[in-house]
Design an enzyme around this catalytic site. Structure first.
Site, PDB file in Angstrom:
ATOM      1  N   GLU A   1      -9.725 -12.750   0.281  1.00 41.23           N
ATOM      2  CA  GLU A   1     -10.216 -11.988  -0.933  1.00 41.23           C
ATOM      3  C   GLU A   1     -10.829 -10.666  -0.626  1.00 41.23           C
ATOM      4  O   GLU A   1     -11.618 -10.137  -1.524  1.00 41.23           O
ATOM      5  CB  GLU A   1     -11.559 -13.084  -1.541  1.00 41.23           C
ATOM      6  CG  GLU A   1     -11.067 -14.178  -2.073  1.00 41.23           C
ATOM      7  CD  GLU A   1     -12.102 -15.312  -2.638  1.00 41.23           C
ATOM      8  OE1 GLU A   1     -12.951 -14.512  -2.957  1.00 41.23           O
ATOM      9  OE2 GLU A   1     -11.858 -16.217  -2.792  1.00 41.23           O
ATOM     10  N   ASN A   2     -10.611 -10.188   0.846  1.00 40.45           N
ATOM     11  CA  ASN A   2     -11.122  -9.102   1.168  1.00 40.45           C
ATOM     12  C   ASN A   2     -10.050  -8.078   1.674  1.00 40.45           C
ATOM     13  O   ASN A   2     -10.318  -7.329   2.791  1.00 40.45           O
ATOM     14  CB  ASN A   2     -12.108  -9.261   2.170  1.00 40.45           C
ATOM     15  CG  ASN A   2     -13.242  -9.944   1.784  1.00 40.45           C
ATOM     16  OD1 ASN A   2     -14.183  -9.348   1.280  1.00 40.45           O
ATOM     17  ND2 ASN A   2     -13.510 -11.195   2.044  1.00 40.45           N
TER      18      ASN A   2
END
Length: 537
Positions: free
Chosen positions: A362-363
Site C-alpha cells: 500500500e506504499n
C-alpha cells in the site's frame, strides 16, 4: 490492509482531486518540433481509456509541454495520470508534471486518461499550440453525415452466454429499415444475422474478445454500436474451489481476537498470513512468528505454527504469506530487488509450507519489477503457485495504474485480485457516471466492473470487505450486502441502481480483513458469505 489498528486517513476522492492541480511550465522555443500520437487503449461503452505519446523530432530538447484536445458535447475527462489537467468548456489541456517536462531530441513521454463517452475520439489536438501532427492548429472537421436511408445505430450489445468455444450476444434493434446485422471483432466481420442475437463460435477457451454491431440495408451500414467484451469459459481455476473465501490471519496483536492458525474455521478456503516484513536489503522480505501474538494465545512455537499450516493443507485449505500491509515498506524497484524478493519469498514458502504469496503493498508498487519477481518465483515453484493481490480502490481505477498494470502483466499466472472495497471514500465505477460512496451495493458492483471489463477474467476478481465493526475505518457492510453484490455480478439480478453490462458467472468470491475480526464479530462474515458462494453459477 490495516495493520495495528491505525486507520487510513487518505481518501481516494482527495487523491483524485490532487491530480487536477495545475503546474505552470515554460514552453521551449523548439516546441513546434513536438508531435503526438493518440491510442484508445480500451473502451467499455460509457467511457474509454486513452493514451498520448509525445515525441520530440526537432533539433533541440523540449522543455515543458502542453497538449490540448476537444471532446464532443457532454464528454468529460474523469481522471488522468502523468499529467495535470485544466478544462475550458469542451477543451481539455494536459500539461507535464515535474519529472516529465523535458523531452530530449528523439525522446518521448506519454500520459493517459479516462474519458467519456466510450465512442468519443479526441479532436483538434495541439501540442504546445500547434497541430499534434505538426503544422498549424487544425480547424474543426465536421463529422460525416450518415448516408441517407441507412439504419440507425444498434443498441448496446450484452453478453448473454458463454461456453468454452463461443460467446452469445444480444442487442437493441436499430431504427429505420433493417435488412440484418453484422457483428464485428475489430474490423473483421464474425457473424451476419437478421435478428438481434448472434453466437460467435470456434473460439479458443479462456479467451477475451470485444465486439461491435452494425445494422445494414440496401443503402449501407449504420454506425457501430458501443462495444462489448466477453470471455469464453474453460479458464484454469487452479488448486482452489470455483468460488472461495479468503481471510487474513494476524501475526500480531491488535484489538481483534487473537487466534492460533488451528482455530481458523472451515469456512475459509484460503488463509493469508499477515505479514512478511521488509529487511534492509531492497526487495528482500522475512517472516517469523510474532512473540506478542504467541504470548497472547497462551504460547505458540514456530514448530506448532508450521504443524498448523500442514494440518490446514491436509484439510484441503491453502495457506499463503501476505507481503506488505498498511505499514509495510517492501520495495521492488530493480532487477536485483526482484531477485531478492523471489528468493526470499521462496525460502519462506519452503520453511513454513506456504502455497503462495499475496501482494498487499500500500506504499508504492513497480509493476515491471514486481512482475519480474513473481515470474521468477513461479519458475521455481511451478504451476501450483497461488498469487493473489489486495490493491486499494484507487489502485484499480484504470489500467494505467501500477497495480492494474501488474495484474494484466501476470494475468497468465495470477490467481485472484481481491481489491479492498473499504477505507476508500467515493470512487467512479465502470459507467463513469457517479462517484459511488463506499458501503453501498453500487460501490461494490460498479468498481468490480472496472476490473472485469478491462482485461481480468471473472475468476480473477473477488470482493474484499471488512469482517465487521472495528475492522476498518470506513466501508463496513453487512455480509448480506456482500452476497447481494456477488449475485448481481454473477447473474445481473438483485442489483442496486447500477446493473453491470453483462453477467460474470465465474466471479471468484470474497475476501475479508480479517479472520481475527470475524472472530470478534461472532463469525458473522464467514458464516453468511461462505454458504452463499455455493449458490453462485
Amino acid at each position: 490492509m490495516q495493520r495495528r489498528y491505525v486507520w487510513r486517513t487518505l481518501t481516494a476522492v482527495f487523491s483524485l482531486a490532487l491530480a487536477f492541480v495545475v503546474i505552470p511550465f515554460a514552453a521551449s522555443p523548439a516546441s513546434a518540433a513536438a508531435t503526438a500520437t493518440f491510442t484508445k487503449t480500451s473502451s467499455w461503452g460509457s467511457a474509454f481509456e486513452g493514451k498520448y505519446v509525445i515525441t520530440n523530432s526537432g533539433p533541440n530538447a523540449v522543455n515543458g509541454w502542453s497538449l490540448a484536445f476537444d471532446l464532443p458535447s457532454g464528454g468529460a475527462v474523469s481522471s488522468q495520470w502523468d499529467a495535470t489537467l485544466t478544462r475550458s468548456g469542451q477543451r481539455f489541456t494536459f500539461s507535464n508534471v515535474g519529472w516529465n517536462g523535458t523531452i530530449p531530441v528523439g525522446g518521448s513521454v506519454s500520459f493517459g486518461f479516462i474519458a467519456s463517452p466510450g465512442n468519443a475520439t479526441p479532436a483538434n489536438c495541439t501540442v504546445n499550440g500547434v497541430s499534434c501532427g505538426g503544422g498549424t492548429n487544425p480547424s474543426p472537421s465536421p463529422s460525416p453525415s450518415p448516408q441517407p436511408g441507412v439504419p440507425g445505430k444498434p443498441g448496446t450489445p450484452s453478453v448473454t452466454g458463454t461456453t468454452g468455444s463461443s460467446i452469445s450476444l444480444s442487442w437493441g434493434a436499430s431504427s429505420g429499415t433493417v435488412t440484418g446485422y453484422r457483428v464485428y471483432e475489430g474490423g473483421t466481420q464474425r457473424a451476419q444475422v437478421t435478428g438481434t442475437t448472434a453466437t460467435i463460435s470456434g473460439l479458443a477457451s479462456c479467451t477475451g474478445k470485444t465486439y461491435t454491431v452494425r445494422a445494414y440495408n440496401a443503402q449501407g451500414e449504420s454506425t457501430a454500436s458501443d462495444a462489448v467484451s466477453g470471455s469464453t469459459t474453460g479458464c484454469p481455476i487452479g488448486p482452489l474451489p470455483k468460488h472461495f473465501l479468503t481471510g487474513y490471519w494476524h501475526n500480531f496483536v491488535n484489538p481483534a481476537t487473537e487466534l492460533k492458525l488451528s482455530a481458523v474455521p472451515n469456512e475459509y478456503d484460503l488463509i493469508a498470513v499477515a505479514f512478511a516484513e521488509a529487511t534492509s536489503t531492497p526487495g528482500q522480505v522475512t517472516f517469523a512468528l510474532d512473540s506478542g501474538l504467541a504470548a497472547a494465545v497462551g504460547g505458540y512455537t514456530e514448530a506448532q505454527f508450521k504443524a498448523d499450516v500442514q494440518a490446514k493443507k491436509a484439510a484441503g485449505k491453502k495457506v499463503i504469506i501476505s507481503v506488505g500491509g498498511e505499514t509495510g515498506r517492501v520495495q521492488v524497484a530493480s532487477s536485483a530487488a526482484a531477485t531478492q524478493f523471489a528468493n526470499s519469498v521462496y525460502s519462506i514458502m519452503q520453511t513454513y509450507g506456504f502455497d503462495g504469496v499475496d501482494i498487499d503493498l500500500e506504499n508504492g508498487l513497480n509493476a515491471q519489477w514486481m512482475g519480474d519477481a513473481l515470474r521468477q518465483l513461479r519458475s521455481r515453484v511451478g504451476s501450483s503457485l497461488i498469487i493473489t493481490m489486495a490493491p486499494q480502490t484507487i489502485d484499480m481505477q484504470s489500467t494505467g495504474m501500477e497495480y492494474f498494470k501488474l495484474a494484466l502483466g501476470i494475468k497468465d499466472i495470477l490467481t485472484v485480485v481481491h481489491m479492498q472495497y473499504y477505507n476508500s471514500g467515493s470512487m467512479l465505477g465502470c459507467d463513469q457516471a457517479f462517484a459511488y460512496g463506499q458501503g453501498s451495493i453500487n460501490f461494490l458492483t460498479a468498481l468490480a466492473c472496472i476490473q472485469l471489463e478491462n482485461g481480468l477474467r471473472d475468476d480473477q476478481v473477488a470482493l474484499g470487505l471488512p469482517a465487521g465493526p472495528g475492522a476498518a475505518g470506513g466501508g463496513v457492510v453487512a455480509p448480506s450486502m456482500v452476497n447481494q453484490a456477488l449475485t448481481c455480478l454473477a447473474t445481473r439480478t438483485n442489483c442496486g441502481s447500477f446493473v453491470p453490462p453483462r453477467a460474470y458467472p465465474g466471479i471468484r468470491g470474497a475476501m475479508t480483513w480479517s479472520i481475527n475480526w470475524d472472530a470478534s464479530n461472532n463469525w458473522n462474515f464467514s458464516r453468511t458469505v461462505r454458504p452463499h458462494l455455493n449458490t453462485l453459477p
